[in-house]
Each structure stands twice: as structure tokens, then as C-alpha cells.
Enzyme design. Structure first.
Site, mmCIF file in Angstrom:
data_model
loop_
_atom_site.group_PDB
_atom_site.id
_atom_site.type_symbol
_atom_site.label_atom_id
_atom_site.label_comp_id
_atom_site.label_asym_id
_atom_site.label_seq_id
_atom_site.Cartn_x
_atom_site.Cartn_y
_atom_site.Cartn_z
ATOM 1 N N SER A 1 89.111 9.875 -24.774
ATOM 2 C CA SER A 1 89.021 9.819 -22.999
ATOM 3 C C SER A 1 90.834 9.611 -22.393
ATOM 4 O O SER A 1 91.561 9.653 -23.140
ATOM 5 C CB SER A 1 88.780 8.542 -23.064
ATOM 6 O OG SER A 1 89.390 8.488 -21.208
ATOM 7 N N TYR B 1 87.228 0.093 -22.083
ATOM 8 C CA TYR B 1 86.490 1.082 -22.225
ATOM 9 C C TYR B 1 87.557 1.817 -22.809
ATOM 10 O O TYR B 1 87.811 2.711 -23.610
ATOM 11 C CB TYR B 1 86.508 2.207 -20.662
ATOM 12 C CG TYR B 1 86.193 3.152 -20.845
ATOM 13 C CD1 TYR B 1 84.570 3.933 -21.197
ATOM 14 C CD2 TYR B 1 86.417 4.163 -21.012
ATOM 15 C CE1 TYR B 1 84.317 5.488 -20.863
ATOM 16 C CE2 TYR B 1 86.966 5.976 -21.092
ATOM 17 C CZ TYR B 1 85.645 5.999 -21.118
ATOM 18 O OH TYR B 1 85.158 7.373 -21.179
#
Length: 256
Positions: free
Chosen positions: A135, A148
Site C-alpha cells: 500500500s 492497516y
């Protein structure tokens, strides 16, 4: 001639979003795609449409991975590539994050990636490929998504270690680092049959016009093309690297 002719590639979290677009593009480029997910109905429908194999796979379970690899080998005789795409996102401040929520995200995003590489790498043909979905937040911080971000930082570390350990067999391991992408993860309207996801997408474009230099949210098809590059011979001398696809978001902040 397709860029993946004859290759057998497993894609996790492939029932929708980025994984779906990766499965579609890989099949278009000649791969025998194995669609895996816990969302059986859309996953099976996609596999039927593509003429592909569908497997139910909870990426956080070692038994699930063992059974999936065995099923792929039974169907196709070998495995040539893996795209660790499955992931979950939860919004919460760090101090408000329950341990159960933290561990849920770790189980899917981090443990799932680890188990996928552990199960598939020994079975990969020499010269195979692994693409891990990290990410934008694997390379920077972002408030309200600390769990996350932590798991995606871990995915990037695992990618680099695996690249070093598997290089002797010519197996390349890389990570894609998407910014905001118009999938159900960032656009929940895509899960609401009464909502207009295109209208919501336009609203997201308006939001990201202020945040992202290219002025819009990303599209899952764009991420799929990067995954294809890293799975094909076009990237034959690349391993252990993060590839950011974020419209320039990570480059910095404009002041004018």
C-alpha cells in the site's frame, strides 16, 4: 501472443476490486488463472465467466493454503505465479483500536501474505513470480488506519526477505503499493445495490483532486496493469522492490 501464455497464476481476494481486475487481465493475457476468495458467489461467477478455476480460500489459515495449492497442482500440474491481493481495512485511532480488530487485520493482510508465500514458493516453477499487495501506507503514515499501515509495512519487509531468499531459483518477488483506488474498500457504495457507485466515484475524484497531484482516485484496472508487468517477462530484472501507484500522492503536498 499473451504476456502470460501458459502460466498458472493464483490470485487471492479475486472476487471483486483489484483482484477481479487482475484475474480478468491475466486471463486475457493467456494465463490459467486460479480465482480465490471467501466470497464464493461472486468468485464462482467470475471464474465461470473467465473459464477459470475457483477455490474458496481463507488466506489466514495454513490448512486453507495447503488445500488450495494441492487443488491447483491437481488441476494444472504446477504453479507459476502468485498475486497476494486479499486484504481488509479498518478505520480507527490507534488508542481506540481493540486488540481483536488489530489481530483481524494482521491475520488477513500480514499472515495471509506470509502463508501464501510459504505455501506457494516451494511449489513455484523456477523463474516464477510473486506479487504482494502492499500500500501507499507501507511507505508513509496515515491517521486512522494504523493497523492497516502496520500490516502493509510488514508486507513490504516480507517481500524484500522473500526476494533475497528465492533469487537463487530465479523467482522474483515484488510489491505493489496502491494509493486510494475506487474499489469497495474505499467506495462502499459499490456494495449497495441501491447506490450509484459511479456517482460516488465522481465524489471521490472531487475529494482526491485536492490530495493527489493527478487529481483523481485510482482505478483497479490501473493496478492490474502494474501486477501484470511484475508477473510478466517485462520485469525480468526486477525483484525485491515496492512499486507505488498513487497518482503522485506520495511525492508530497502542493501549497498553491
Amino acid at each position: 501472443m499473451g504476456k502470460l501464455d501458459g502460466r498458472v497464476v493464483i490470485v487471492t481476494g479475486a472476487a471483486r476490486g483489484q483482484g477481479e481486475q487482475e484475474a480478468r487481465l491475466f486471463r486475457q493475457e493467456g494465463a490459467e488463472v486460479v480465482v480465490t476468495d471467501v466470497l464464493d458467489e461472486p468468485g464462482e461467477a467470475l471464474a465461470k465467466e473467465l473459464g477459470a478455476l475457483y477455490l474458496h480460500l481463507d488466506v489466514g489459515t495454513e490448512d486453507g493454503w495447503r488445500d488450495a495449492v494441492a487443488a491447483v497442482k491437481a488441476a494444472h500440474g504446477r504453479v507459476d505465479g502468485l498475486v497476494n491481493n486479499a486484504g481488509v481495512l479498518r478505520f480507527n485511532a490507534l488508542v481506540d483500536t481493540p486488540l481483536d480488530e488489530f489481530m483481524e487485520v494482521v491475520r488477513v493482510n500480514q499472515v495471509g501474505c506470509f502463508l501464501g508465500m510459504k505455501a506457494v514458493a516451494p511449489e513455484l516453477a523456477d523463474g516464477g513470480t510473486i506479487v504482494n499487495t502492499a500500500s501507499y501506507t507501507a511507505l508513509t503514515g496515515m491517521a486512522a488506519v494504523g493497523t492497516y499501515a502496520a500490516t502493509k509495512h510488514a508486507v513490504l519487509g516480507l517481500t524484500r526477505v522473500a526476494a533475497l531468499e528465492l533469487a537463487g531459483r530465479g523467482i522474483r518477488v515484488n510489491a505493489i503499493c496502491p494509493g486510494a483506488v475506487d474499489t469497495a474498500m474505499s467506495n462502499p457504495a459499490r456494495l449497495d445495490p441501491d447506490a450509484d457507485p459511479e456517482e460516488t466515484g465522481r465524489a471521490l475524484d472531487a475529494l482526491y483532486r485536492r490530495l493527489v497531484p493527478l487529481g483523481r482516485i485510482g482505478r483497479p484496472e490501473e493496478v492490474a496493469r502494474l501486477a501484470l508487468f511484475l508477473t510478466s517477462e517485462d520485469s525480468s530484472y526486477i525483484t525485491g522492490q515496492p512499486f507505488v501507484i498513487d497518482g503522485g500522492w506520495l511525492a508530497g503536498v502542493g501549497v498553491l
